[in-house]
Motif scaffolding. Structure first.
Motif, mmCIF file in Angstrom:
data_model
loop_
_atom_site.group_PDB
_atom_site.id
_atom_site.type_symbol
_atom_site.label_atom_id
_atom_site.label_comp_id
_atom_site.label_asym_id
_atom_site.label_seq_id
_atom_site.Cartn_x
_atom_site.Cartn_y
_atom_site.Cartn_z
ATOM 1 N N ARG A 52 2.462 -28.431 1.548
ATOM 2 C CA ARG A 52 1.435 -28.438 0.119
ATOM 3 C C ARG A 52 1.192 -29.660 -0.736
ATOM 4 O O ARG A 52 2.718 -30.645 -0.530
ATOM 5 C CB ARG A 52 1.975 -27.444 -0.835
ATOM 6 C CG ARG A 52 1.574 -26.162 0.163
ATOM 7 C CD ARG A 52 1.388 -24.729 -0.811
ATOM 8 N NE ARG A 52 1.301 -24.907 -2.406
ATOM 9 C CZ ARG A 52 0.381 -23.679 -2.648
ATOM 10 N NH1 ARG A 52 -0.332 -23.198 -1.217
ATOM 11 N NH2 ARG A 52 0.035 -23.970 -4.091
ATOM 12 N N ARG B 69 8.155 -29.146 1.432
ATOM 13 C CA ARG B 69 8.007 -29.126 3.119
ATOM 14 C C ARG B 69 7.304 -27.707 3.099
ATOM 15 O O ARG B 69 7.229 -28.114 4.718
ATOM 16 C CB ARG B 69 9.692 -28.238 2.955
ATOM 17 C CG ARG B 69 10.219 -28.533 2.257
ATOM 18 C CD ARG B 69 11.939 -28.077 2.965
ATOM 19 N NE ARG B 69 13.312 -29.393 2.269
ATOM 20 C CZ ARG B 69 14.328 -28.849 1.424
ATOM 21 N NH1 ARG B 69 14.486 -27.653 1.460
ATOM 22 N NH2 ARG B 69 14.738 -30.264 0.615
ATOM 23 N N ALA B 70 6.472 -27.217 2.439
ATOM 24 C CA ALA B 70 5.392 -26.424 3.362
ATOM 25 C C ALA B 70 4.295 -27.148 3.118
ATOM 26 O O ALA B 70 3.201 -26.414 3.864
ATOM 27 C CB ALA B 70 4.955 -25.181 1.986
#
Lengths: 181, 535
Positions: B250, B247-248
């Motif tokens: 990455r 979700r970030a």
């Protein structure tokens, strides 16, 4: 270029030349080609790569069998060959009232040249290249050609080790690349 | 299945993937590599069989995946004014399985083409940054050659001495000397003496059809045995569908099909993508998500763009004397970089090199060799064959390809591989600069071949571009104008690294594999140095 048509007179001229009608052992029918097809193919092979200069013709020494095996392994090739061989034969009959295999050699060469130039160039290219393949993948041909194959599970060739002195002149040249920072 | 998160996931086991994996495994990191091909067993190589040359036209070792069509291959659609003949291999070792082993380095000026010549872009790194990694990669791969070439910065003594250059090498060398042109014996990643558990080259030739004795450095015999001893895990027949993101934003790992076609996930703290200049942009473009709607790491829009392949041309001289080009390692006994650096008087920018090359056997000559001129059929056949075989010296022109936006790799809307993953489409055309360069090179090649005594010249003309796959995820310092930074780290995804031919900012005019290996080792050091950011 124009498709050269054969006349009766030209045919007689051709057959009275060096090449008389050549007789050879008739190839037997096989799973792929009929006996007449094999006959046409063998005759074409021996014009593409003829027996000459101490080298055998392409149909001999297993060449015909190799080619017949290969056409079944490449998709579409059997059909292309069958159609092409039929054209070769029908052109021979149309122009000279003879099967291709029964033509004198100069006449065969004329028909093959017409195939190459305009009658069936794609088939001709395939025919030529697969005949070359059938010929030059066989060790017995390599031997006569003086080619040592050095397959990678055998010993390699002997070669002279590199001799640095061959670079003496180029060593005297200054730097040939651009420096950067 | 328990989902273990490993330290590093590497996608692709070729020149770059093998080097990165080994270097990071040496550091003690837990590394997993996913490779869509299998191990190639030495006895499978066609170079042991009398019909080895037919692989140039068809068969399981053909260089082009569209012809070869192994189950692990993916199709590559090609378009454009000069659609490329795409050569690659999918196996442990990647395309090093069938490469020739030529191992030149970029010149310092290749990293500074904008500053020096006003075209394309400078790399964000220089020759000096890469030099120690070139040396390290030379030691890992095993190289034969001779230091002291005036056309290149000095380098350490080569791990093994030069391979024999043969009659053709000595003949063309004398001709270069006669014209006062540069030439030198080549660096090859083929060892001339036993080196690290590997035997010396036995001079068979046929290197492009696999070296069963392991003298040619394919990474399945160089990096991989060492990497596996260090605990790296290599999963074969593992075909990656996409790189997963969290979700970030990455990279979380990869989703792949295993040997049985079952969908699996491999989690990792860092992902390294090394799938070649076509496979890499394909995978990035296939990794679309809400966060990355145009494909992963593609905020610049440059993923797949600026595809480069190197302009090639083949010129053969026919000699009265035997040249025996079929003996000895196939690739590049010697080379000339007389026309490598830019000289505006020549009418084009940048430059090219000549590679002296050996030849295949009689069948390839009969078919027309590299110049597309078949031996004539009929009564002349045998004498024509004997005139040409083995009497040929071939010079291969390898020119610099400049990056252009319209040359690109994208996803084909229809073609898919056997797992249903969208296939790449490559669109390519030569530039005016490349065509002018190839004309100049042709004239120079004829000049030197005639100086060597050639009685006949055979020229391929401008051929279908082929061989090296470069530039589609370019390196640069500006995130708007490049995909990865100076450490091969994606600008958009901090734990994603892209290292293979795709990261090349410009193509230079040399074979790329030694540079790919050096970049991979350097990239691995960058990942290690920043480990506090991912562990």
């Amino acid at each position: 270029m124009a498709n050269r048509r054969w006349t009766r007179r030209k045919f007689l001229e051709a057959s009275s030349g060096t090449a008389a009608l050549i007789t050879f052992v008739q190839p037997a029918a096989s799973a792929v080609f009929t006996a007449p097809e094999r006959e046409t193919l063998a005759a074409a092979m021996d014009e593409i790569i003829p027996a000459a200069d101490d080298m055998p013709g392409a149909s001999t020494m297993g060449g015909l069998d190799y080619l017949e095996r290969i056409v079944t392994q490449v998709p579409g090739l059997t059909e292309q060959f069958r159609t092409g061989l039929a054209t070769l034969d029908s052109e021979s009959r149309k122009q000279l009232q003879q099967s291709f295999a029964n033509l004198p050699r100069t006449a065969r060469v004329e028909i093959l040249t017409a195939m190459e130039r305009n009658l069936a160039p794609d088939f001709f290219r395939a025919l030529r290249d697969f005949i070359y393949e059938a010929y030059y993948t066989r060790p017995e041909i390599w031997q006569r050609l003086g080619y040592e194959s050095h397959l990678t599970d055998h010993a390699g060739p002997l070669m002279k080790p590199f001799d640095e002195t061959v670079l003496a002149q180029v060593r005297t040249r200054g730097k040939l690349y651009r420096e950067t920072t | 299945m328990a989902k273990e998160r490993v330290d590093v996931l590497v996608i692709g086991s070729g020149a770059a993937g093998a080097a990165t994996t080994k270097r990071l495994a040496d550091r003690g990191l837990k590394v997993v590599c996913l490779e869509q091909g299998d191990w190639v067993k030495p006895h499978e190589y066609p170079s042991t069989r009398p019909d080895w040359e037919i692989q140039l036209r068809r068969g399981a070792f053909h260089f082009n995946p569209n012809v070869r069509r192994r189950p692990e291959d993916y199709p590559v659609v090609t378009r454009g004014t000069h659609p490329p003949d795409v050569l690659m291999f999918n196996a442990v070792g990647g395309s090093t399985i069938h490469w020739t082993g030529h191992f030149p380095r970029l010149h310092p000026s290749d990293f500074r083409v904008r500053s020096l010549d006003g075209v394309a872009d400078d790399w964000p790194i220089g020759y000096q940054d890469l030099e120690p990694y070139y040396d390290q990669n030379d030691r890992e791969m095993g190289v034969s050659g001779l230091a002291g070439d005036p056309a290149n910065p000095s380098r350490a003594q080569r791990p093994t001495p030069p391979l024999p250059i043969g009659v053709l090498g000595e003949t063309i060398g004398r001709a270069f000397d006669k014209l006062g042109w540069h030439w030198w014996v080549s660096d090859n990643a083929i060892i001339s003496q036993p080196y690290q558990d590997r035997p010396a080259c036995d001079l068979h030739g046929k290197c492009m059809f696999g070296c069963p004795i392991g003298a040619k450095a394919s990474t399945d015999v160089t990096y991989w045995p060492k990497a596996l001893r260090q605990g790296a895990l290599l999963k074969t027949r593992a075909r990656v569908r996409e790189i997963a993101v969290d979700r970030a934003g990455r990279a979380a790992g990869a989703i792949y099909y295993d040997r049985e076609g079952k969908l699996r996930e491999q989690l990792a703290r860092v992902v390294v993508l090394s799938a070649n200049g076509i496979g890499t942009p394909r995978l990035l473009l296939n990794s679309k998500s809400g966060l990355f709607p145009n494909g992963l790491a593609n905020s610049s829009g440059l993923v797949g763009k600026r595809f480069m392949v190197h302009p090639f041309r083949f010129i053969e001289g026919v000699f009265e004397a035997r040249m025996d080009g079929h003996n000895g390692p196939f690739g590049i006994p010697a080379f000339s970089q007389e026309f490598y650096e830019t000289d505006l008087k020549r009418g084009f920018l940048r430059g090219y090199m000549f590679q002296l090359e050996r030849s295949f056997g009689p069948l390839h000559h009969a078919w027309g060799s590299f110049v597309g001129k078949p031996i004539p059929w009929g009564l002349e056949h045998h004498s024509a064959m004997r005139r040409r075989f083995p009497h040929v010296i071939r010079l291969t022109v390898l020119g610099e390809d400049l990056p252009e936006e319209q040359n690109r790799v994208e996803l084909d809307p229809e073609a898919k591989d056997s797992s249903g993953i969208p296939a790449p489409r490559v669109i390519y055309g030569y530039s005016e600069n490349s065509l002018k360069m190839l004309e100049h090179a042709q004239r120079s090649a004829v000049h030197v071949l005639e100086a060597a005594g050639a009685v006949e010249i055979l020229d391929s003309g401008v051929i279908q571009p082929a061989f090296h796959l470069l530039g589609t995820a370019r390196m640069g310092s500006d995130p708007k104008r490049s995909v990865v930074n100076a450490w091969n780290q994606a600008h958009d995804v901090k734990n994603l690294f892209i290292v293979d031919g795709s990261c090349f900012t410009t193509s230079a005019a040399v074979n790329p594999t030694s540079t790919i290996g050096a970049l991979a080792l350097r990239c691995a050091d960058g990942i290690w140095d920043r480990r506090s950011e991912w562990t």
